[in-house]
Structure formats: structure tokens, C-alpha cells
Design an enzyme around this catalytic site. Structure first.
Site, PDB file in Angstrom:
ATOM      1  N   THR A 916       0.813  -1.218   0.000  1.00 63.81           N
ATOM      2  CA  THR A 916       0.000   0.000   0.000  1.00 63.81           C
ATOM      3  C   THR A 916       0.843   1.263   0.000  1.00 63.81           C
ATOM      4  O   THR A 916       0.371   2.317  -0.432  1.00 63.81           O
ATOM      5  CB  THR A 916      -0.930   0.005   1.226  1.00 63.81           C
ATOM      6  OG1 THR A 916      -0.143  -0.113   2.422  1.00 63.81           O
ATOM      7  CG2 THR A 916      -1.912  -1.144   1.162  1.00 63.81           C
ATOM      8  N   CYS A 917       2.081   1.178   0.482  1.00 65.64           N
ATOM      9  CA  CYS A 917       2.935   2.370   0.469  1.00 65.64           C
ATOM     10  C   CYS A 917       3.362   2.739  -0.944  1.00 65.64           C
ATOM     11  O   CYS A 917       3.696   3.893  -1.212  1.00 65.64           O
ATOM     12  CB  CYS A 917       4.173   2.147   1.337  1.00 65.64           C
ATOM     13  SG  CYS A 917       3.804   1.834   3.076  1.00 65.64           S
TER      14      CYS A 917
END
Length: 949
Positions: A916-917
Site C-alpha cells: 500500500t505504500c
């Protein structure tokens, strides 16, 4: 008569006997050689010869933690091998070791720089093979104090490519051959990837002898060093390590002897005199800007200047005959022909008898000027008017120029033609070059601007600020008051608003329209189009004497939306508003970060306690969110999921803090019954801080509020129209009262109202003694206004005030003044609609391509699913189910914008994973579409949590 080497017959170079060479230390030692002169036989030239090779130093690239232990290995024709001592732990090794080797004119010199190791095989640091024939051809068979700067290359084992690893400096000495009697074997191409060398005119020997570095072929530079009787041959030079870009970074830390300074400095001043010594003719070299000339002093005779020279160095004596301006060498020394200088040396009032013999100048010096020679024989000019000295010969100032002095006595020059000043004395040649450069620059800029924008028919030269003419007026009518149309040099039209001093590309008459007015239908009877002072179009209804911004024509477009999800007419201003808000956030950011540790089971309470115990300003630091039991590193993705999950919790109507607006509107508003929780005001303060943190850090929340609530945040006045979105029945009742005569209906309305909260009837007076005042036709406007205000604030005054206090502690409410309520909702909640085409267009692939079957199946799955599952997929990969206001092109990663990425990772039995980063989906190479759908659905619906890979 001179032989092929440019030396007088029977004379040795530098006054030394034939058969002697000069070693690296500069001392003369009798070394037997077969190349004793130009008169050697042809067979001797083709045999073996002695060559002195001095390995001086190297500069190696710094590409590791440990420093190498370098040494040099020299191979002659791949047979004879010589090695230097190793230098420990150095990227700048110095050896200064001399080897005497036997060579032929067609020999090859193989230089290897290796790293010595006691436990493994010596590693190659760089190597280079040099063909001696190339050097002999370039220098007409002479290698005397010839310094070679050799680029070293190392071959990569992975891709077999050669990269530069450093430089090696070597000296070749003691070799003189007659090139006319040699048989040089042709070389098809230089080894190590060097291009084949071309034949060079022997006249270049004089250039190299002057000390200039001369490129023989790619990566090998050579220059003739001047002879020295003391000191090392490297002249005290030092080297700095090579940077990654390579290149030579040499600088002298020790001044050369006087005779070398004379030779080098005479080259830098473009002196039209040729200095002749034993090693060849020295050609003056022009320097861009000479040093500051010395202060005026008595000129010394040249014989006194060179009296201190060593005996073994032939002085570069200068003879100025009375009949010409050329300088010739001493008797018995031959040299190349000397060109006549363009301007002769003027005769000055010097008392030096040597200068009195100079020829008369066609253009005498200006009044008060004098020419002198410094201790190195360099000419300089003395201006007795200003008491200053110059290297350049003074010439009359060009027309329109004037010489002045500033308050500190410094001389400067004024150009009245262009109204500019300069410290440098102008001359006609310099001005001509500058004007030529300006013309070329303007032409290049004009061509670059027009390359991709317009066709050749449109590329007509136009003034930068050309005014609009009558022909430019089209069917759109005149521009609004205060506007002006201008044209750039590349024919691009722009518009100037003189009222607010701004410019824009869009025509204010058509700004925000999907199609032009020409293609639109006629207005209804009694309607008219007008424009505001800002150029915004509005419509006037003369029938009812009202104005509106909405087009009254049936089916008229309301304006296409831009990439930010707002009408194109407002997109330009919204982008500016958003950048201003982000600037305020960044300029008030604090260093370091704060850690917030939570669990998924008690997310609300953990977040509440940790946020409320911190000072409000601490919440502006970078967030580092930790979910207990999960090893994820928060580079943006974990915090996005935290905002998404926590907003879903705190805005949940089940906690009785918020409620839905109505049955058909799922926007949230404050619940008047929230007072049942004794700590509800503290919770509202926490929620205010949390919402402000989402805005400040650029994160999205799960669901949004009602439009009236956003208007309260912006401190805007609420109107009766705002009630329609939250209570349509109440709105319709007020509209009926407004449009009808209530005196005739007998409604019995009073300035008081009752409402129920949790079964309790609460009585409220709209004004003082309102229950005793009846609503009539005359005061019904006041009644509607008071009723509207009460309906929007009933039972939630304290909650709203506390919420805004918490919000203002983190983000001052003044920062929101740029936005309206819809824009505030857009930057807080993002865009809920997922545009699959935009998603696919802004996706990148790793180890896949857009035609891979797994990628084709993925987009087929996205198109076939509903919006809810698309949002779940987006939340699984990016940490939030909302799309940024700029679409998928503005997805944010750990260090700025980062597009959605699909990477091929793992085996077909694995489940998909997400980062998700970095907005990355690890998609295994599944064998079928059904398998991909099954695995992907299971991953986005049945999994949660973070871990470290």
C-alpha cells in the site's frame, strides 16, 4: 639545413650529445640506444630500440568500501613483463618507477592496474593497450618526455561492457626515429574499443611541445613536457580521485621553474612571438582571460631576464629586427616558419633600448598609454591616465561608448546605445561576436518554441505584445471590461486581466463552455447573455428580472468536468486553491514523526486516547502508524488505511454521535441526541482533530458530511436552499409559506417551535416572546429566516462548536477560506466513482506488459465487477477506496506521486499481495481467468493486516 626532426644538422636536441636521454629525474645519463639521430639507417629503424617508460601515478575511481592495493603491470608485445611496487590502501597511487624496454615501431604497450590481495587472485582495476605506431605517427617519430594520460577501462562480467575505471599517467622518453624510413604496419582498429587512428600532420609536434595536451585517439592524451634539471618529472602535480563521471582533475600545487612559467604564461597571453628551444617550437596558446597584469615597473632587457636560466636549458631568446615584426630564434636554431602578426608592436616612450628598436605601428597608442615587457617577456600596456595596466592592446572605444569612474575610483564603460554598463573594455570584434550570439540565440529559441505547436503557415513573426486588431474580433463579441488579448512570439494567444493583473490562456468569453456560442441554440425569449468583471458568463431573464449562471436553454451542457472532478471553468482556480492549501501545510510542518500504536479490535479507543493526550501542534508531524501484531513499515500506506478504518468507526451512526441526513441521503450530520453520552463533547473534539489531520496529511476519510455542515466549517451563511438536502419535507413547507398568502389560510403559526429528541418534547422560541407573536404576511420573511437558522442548528450548537475547536487546533479554519463547500468535500473525501479507463491508462507493469494474459484477465475482472468490489480492490492495494481529485495519475506513494503498479511475483498457488505504500499489486502468474478471480476475490474479502517481506 635542418633534418626531419627540425634540428640543425649535426646538433643534438637540447644541446646534448647523441645517444643520451633524460631520465625521469631530469638528469642526463649516457644510455646506449640505436636511435642516435635522424641519420640512422633504415634497417636500424626497423629493428629493436630502447624506450624509457616511467609509470608515475594513477587516479582510480572510488567504488568500494575498502581501498585497493594497486600496482601496474606493463607488457610489451604480450611477452616482456614489468611490474611496479604496490601502493597500499590508495585510490591515488604514485610509483615514479622507470623501466627501460626494447620495442619495435609496431610494438604494443599493455598497461594493467591490478589490486593485490593475499587471499585471492589479484583483481583487475583497469587496463589499456596502446599501439606505439600511433604515437610515432602523431609525433613524427619522437618520444622525448612525452606524457601520456591513459583512460583505464574494466570489463563487466555481467553484460561484457567496458566502463572507465580511472586514469594512468606514464612518460615515454629516449626514442627518436626517422619516420620516412619506417614501415608502419596498418592497424584495422584500435583495441579495447578505440576507433582507428588517422594520419596526423607532423606539424602538430610543435603544438604538443608547447605543453598542450593533445588527443591522439579516444581516451589517450599526450603532451610534451619541458625539460627540468631539478625536481621530479611530474612537476609536483597532485591528483584528486576520479568522481563517478570520470574526467581529469589535475591542479598544480607547486609552482614550476621560472623558465617553465615563462613558457606557459607566454602561451596564455596570445603573445605573437614564437619561442624556440631544443625540444621544438613553442606556439602561443590563447587563454580565455589572463591574469591581472603586473603594476607598472621599469622594463628589463630580455638578456637580464634569461640570465638565471640553467645551463642545460636553451633560453627562448627573442630578437626583434628593425625591419619586421616577426620574432626569430637564436642563430643556429631552426624552427617552423613564423606568421606575421596582424598588428605590429607600437613604439612607446620607454627608455629600454630593446623596445626602441621595435617598428613603428600603423595605429599608434592613445595618448597617455605605454607598452612594456614584464620579467617573463610578456607585453602589457600601461594607462597613465587611470594608473592601470592591461594585457590587451587599447583600441578606440566603439561609437556610443564612454569611459567613467565610480565612487571608488574604478573604471567602467557606458554603452549609450543599449543603456548598459560593463567593467570590460569594449572593442569592435567583441561587440560583433556578442551581437552574432544574440541573433543566433533568438533564432534557436524561436525555432524551439515553434517546433511542436503550430504548422508552418502559422509560424509568422509577431511582436510579443501585439495588440488585437479588428480582424481578430469574431462572433464572440468584445472582451469584458478590463481584459486585453495579446499574442506571444510563437503566435500563441493569451488574455490579460488588468483589474487583478493576471494572465490566462482561456478566452474569458468562452471559459467553461463545452462548445462555442456559435454552435449553441438561441436563448429563450427575454433572455440575454452577459459577463462579469472576471469574465464569467451569466444569463439575464428580463421577464422576471433575475440573473443566473445556469444556461436556460433546454439540453444545454453544464460544462464538462476536468481532471479534478470539478467543472472545467473552475478547474484552473481549484488547482491554485489546492496548491495554496498544500503550501500552508508544508510551510507549517514540524520535523520528526509521532508514533500511534493501535489494535484493530479497539481502534476507536486507542486512537482517541493517543491523539487527545498529545498537544495539537504535535499532530502536524509525520505520522507513523503501528498495528499491534503486524510488522508493517509505514511509508504512507499504513496511515492511509488507518484514516480509512478510523473514519469508518468514528462516523458510524451506531455510536450515536452522527446520523444520516435522511432516508435517501447517507451523508452524515451531528446527531442532536449525542448528549446521551456524557463524554460526547470530548469525542467531538477528538473527531475535529482527526478530520483536520486527514486534511493536513492529504488522506481521505470513509464518508463525508452534509453540505450545510461544510458551510458551517467555512463560516458561510446558511440559506433555505440548504435545508432541501437534509429535510425535503421541511423545505417544501417553508417554500409553501413563502409563496402563499398565509393570512387567507389561517395556519395559526407562531414564532416558536417544538421538536422531539429521544421522546422528549423541547420547546424553542425563535425570538423573544415568540410564542405570543403570530406569523403574518408582513413578517413571514423574518419567520422563514429564523426557522431556517434553527433547523440547521437545533440541538447541535455545543457539539458543532466543540468540533470546530478541535479542528482549529490542528488546521486553522482560515486556511480553508480558499474553498467552497463542494471543493472542501472533494479534497477530504476524494472521488468515489472509479473510472476504469483512467485506472488502466495510469497503470505501470513490472515483469508483465499490457498484453500479458494475466494483465488482460485482471482488467477483465475489474470491468465485470461492481463499484463496491472495485472500491474493495482499490482499498486492498492503496489503503483507501477513494480516488484522488486528479484521478489515478495523482495516486500518492511514499515519496510523492506513484502510479498503480502490477508486478509479477511468486507462483500460481500464491495469493495476491499488495504494497500500500507503493500502490503495488503482486499478481502471481495464474494459469486461468477463473483462478485469478478466485484468488483475487479471496485476497480482497478475507484477508487483512501488514507484514514485512
Amino acid at each position: 639545413m635542418a633534418d626531419g626532426n627540425g634540428l640543425p644538422a649535426g646538433a643534438a636536441s637540447g644541446g646534448m650529445e647523441a645517444g643520451q636521454t633524460v631520465n625521469g629525474a631530469g638528469s642526463a645519463s649516457p644510455t646506449p640506444t640505436s636511435s642516435s639521430g635522424a641519420g640512422a639507417s633504415g634497417s636500424a629503424n626497423q629493428g629493436y630500440h630502447q624506450l624509457s617508460v616511467t609509470i608515475e601515478e594513477a587516479s582510480l575511481r572510488n567504488n568500494g568500501f575498502l581501498k585497493p592495493n594497486p600496482y601496474v603491470e606493463l607488457l610489451i608485445d604480450s611477452k616482456s613483463k614489468r611490474k611496479t611496487d604496490l601502493v597500499k590502501n590508495s585510490y591515488l597511487p604514485k610509483w615514479n618507477e622507470e623501466f627501460t624496454v626494447l620495442i619495435t615501431p609496431n610494438s604494443t604497450l599493455h598497461f594493467k592496474v591490478l589490486d593485490h590481495s593475499s587471499f585471492r587472485k589479484d583483481a583487475m582495476l583497469g587496463e589499456r593497450i596502446i599501439n606505439l605506431a600511433h604515437i610515432l605517427q602523431h609525433y613524427n617519430g619522437r618520444c622525448e618526455f612525452l606524457e601520456l594520460t591513459i583512460d583505464l577501462f574494466v570489463t563487466s562480467k555481467s553484460d561484457n561492457r567496458q566502463t572507465k575505471s580511472g586514469e594512468l599517467v606514464a612518460i615515454l622518453n629516449g626514442l627518436k626515429l626517422d619516420m620516412s624510413k619506417l614501415q608502419i604496419q596498418p592497424v584495422a582498429g584500435q583495441q579495447n574499443g578505440n576507433p582507428p587512428v588517422q594520419a596526423v600532420n607532423p606539424s602538430v609536434v610543435s603544438d604538443a611541445a608547447a605543453g598542450r595536451s593533445c588527443m591522439i585517439y579516444g581516451g589517450v592524451r599526450a603532451r610534451m613536457r619541458l625539460r627540468s634539471s631539478s625536481g621530479n618529472s611530474n612537476g609536483g602535480e597532485t591528483r584528486s580521485p576520479l568522481p563517478n563521471g570520470g574526467g581529469d582533475h589535475r591542479r598544480s600545487t607547486q609552482a614550476p621553474p621560472v623558465w617553465e612559467q615563462q613558457q606557459q604564461q607566454s602561451q596564455n597571453q596570445q603573445q605573437p612571438l614564437r619561442m624556440v628551444n631544443g625540444s621544438g617550437a613553442a606556439v602561443p596558446q590563447t587563454a580565455p582571460y589572463p591574469q591581472q597584469p603586473p603594476a607598472p615597473a621599469l622594463a628589463r632587457p630580455l638578456t637580464q631576464v634569461y640570465g638565471a636560466l640553467p645551463e642545460n636549458t636553451q633560453p627562448a631568446a627573442v630578437y626583434l629586427p628593425a625591419g619586421g615584426g616577426a620574432a626569430v630564434g637564436p642563430p643556429g636554431v631552426a624552427g617552423p616558419p613564423i606568421e606575421q602578426p596582424g598588428v605590429g608592436l607600437p613604439v612607446s616612450q620607454s627608455t629600454d633600448p630593446q623596445l626602441q628598436t621595435q617598428p613603428a605601428d600603423d595605429e599608434p597608442l592613445p595618448a597617455g598609454w605605454e607598452i612594456r615587457l614584464d620579467q617573463y617577456g610578456r607585453r602589457y600596456y600601461v594607462d597613465h591616465n587611470t594608473r592601470s595596466t592591461y594585457w590587451e592592446k587599447p583600441t578606440p572605444l566603439p561609437p556610443g561608448w564612454e569611459i567613467r569612474k565610480d565612487g571608488r575610483g574604478r573604471v567602467y564603460y557606458v554603452d549609450h546605445n543599449t543603456r548598459k554598463t560593463t567593467w570590460q573594455r569594449p572593442n569592435s570584434e567583441r561587440l560583433m561576436h556578442f551581437q552574432h550570439w544574440q541573433g543566433q540565440r533568438a533564432h534557436v529559441v524561436s525555432q524551439g518554441n515553434q517546433r511542436y505547436l503550430y504548422s508552418q503557415q502559422q509560424q509568422q513573426p509577431t511582436a510579443v505584445t501585439a495588440q488585437v486588431t479588428q480582424d481578430d474580433e469574431d462572433a464572440l463579441g468584445p472582451l469584458p471590461d478590463g481584459w486585453e488579448k495579446k499574442i506571444q512570439s510563437d503566435n500563441r494567444v493569451y488574455f490579460v486581466n488588468h483589474k487583478n493583473r493576471t494572465t490566462q490562456w482561456e478566452d474569458p468569453r468562452t471559459q467553461g463552455q463545452e462548445v462555442s456560442l456559435i454552435n449553441e441554440g438561441p436563448l429563450p425569449p427575454g433572455w440575454e447573455i452577459r459577463y462579469t468583471a472576471a469574465g464569467e458568463r451569466f444569463f439575464v431573464d428580463h421577464n422576471t428580472r433575475r440573473t443566473t449562471f445556469e444556461d436556460p436553454r433546454p439540453g444545454a451542457p453544464k460544462g464538462a468536468k476536468g481532471v479534478y472532478g470539478v467543472p472545467r471553468a473552475y478547474e484552473r482556480s481549484f488547482r491554485w486553491k489546492l496548491s495554496q492549501f498544500r503550501y500552508l501545510c508544508q510551510s507549517n510542518a514540524l520535523p520528526s514523526h509521532i508514533k500511534i500504536t493501535v489494535t484493530r479490535q479497539t481502534l476507536f479507543e486507542d486512537s482517541y486516547h493517543q491523539i487527545m493526550r498529545l498537544p495539537a501542534y504535535e499532530l502536524r508531524r509525520r505520522l507513523y502508524i503501528i498495528f499491534r501484531g503486524e510488522e508493517g513499515l509505514d511509508y504512507g500506506g499504513v496511515s492511509r488505511e488507518w484514516f480509512f478504518l478510523l473514519s469508518h468507526e468514528v462516523l458510524n451512526p451506531m455510536y450515536c454521535l452522527f446520523e444520516y441526513a435522511n432516508k435517501n441521503n447517507y451523508s452524515l450530520q451531528i446527531n442532536p441526541a449525542s448528549y446521551v453520552n456524557p463524554d460526547h463533547l470530548q469525542y467531538f473534539k477528538f473527531i475535529g482533530r482527526f478530520i483536520a489531520m486527514a486534511l493536513y496529511h492529504g488522506r481521505f476519510i470513509y464518508s463525508g458530511f452534509t453540505m450545510p455542515f461544510y458551510k458551517r466549517m467555512l463560516n458561510k451563511k446558511l440559506t433555505i436552499k440548504d435545508i432541501e438536502t437534509i429535510d425535503p419535507e421541511f423545505y417544501n413547507s417553508l417554500i409553501w409559506v413563502k409563496d402563499n398568502n398565509i393570512d387567507e389560510c389561517g395556519l395559526e403559526l407562531w414564532f416558536s417551535v417544538d421538536f422531539e429528541v429521544l421522546g422528549q418534547i423541547i420547546h424553542h422560541e425563535l425570538k423573544e416572546n415568540g410564542e405570543k407573536e403570530r406569523v403574518t404576511e408582513e413578517n413571514k420573511e423574518e419567520y422563514i429566516t429564523l426557522m431556517t437558522e434553527w433547523r440547521m442548528t437545533r440541538g447541535i450548537e455545543q457539539q458543532t462548536k466543540t468540533f470546530l475547536e478541535g479542528f482549529n487546533e490542528v488546521v486553522p479554519l482560515e486556511w480553508l477560506k480558499y474553498f467552497d463547500e463542494r471543493e472542501l468535500e472533494l479534497i477530504l473525501c476524494g472521488m468515489q466513482d472509479v473510472d476504469v479507463e483512467d485506472w488502466q491508462r495510469n497503470t505501470i507493469y513490472r515483469h508483465y506488459n499490457r498484453n500479458s494474459k494475466q494483465v488482460v484477465w485482471f482488467w477483465q475482472f475489474v470491468r465485470e465487477t461492481d463499484n463496491e468490489k472495485r472500491a474493495r480492490l482499490l482499498q486492498f492495494v492503496t489503503g483507501t477506496c477513494r480516488v484522488p481529485v486528479g484521478g489515478f495519475a495523482e495516486l500518492m506513494g511514499s515519496n510523492g506521486p506513484q502510479r498503480f503498479c502490477i508486478e509479477k511475483v511468486g507462483k500460481e498457488t500464491w495469493l495476491p499481495r499488495s504494497h500500500t505504500c507503493f500502490n503495488r499489486l503482486d499478481l502471481p502468474p495464474y494459469k486461468s481467468y477463473d483462478q485469478l478471480v478466485e484468488k483475487l476475490t479471496f485476497a480482497i474479502e478475507e484477508t487483512e493486516g501488514f507484514c514485512q517481506e
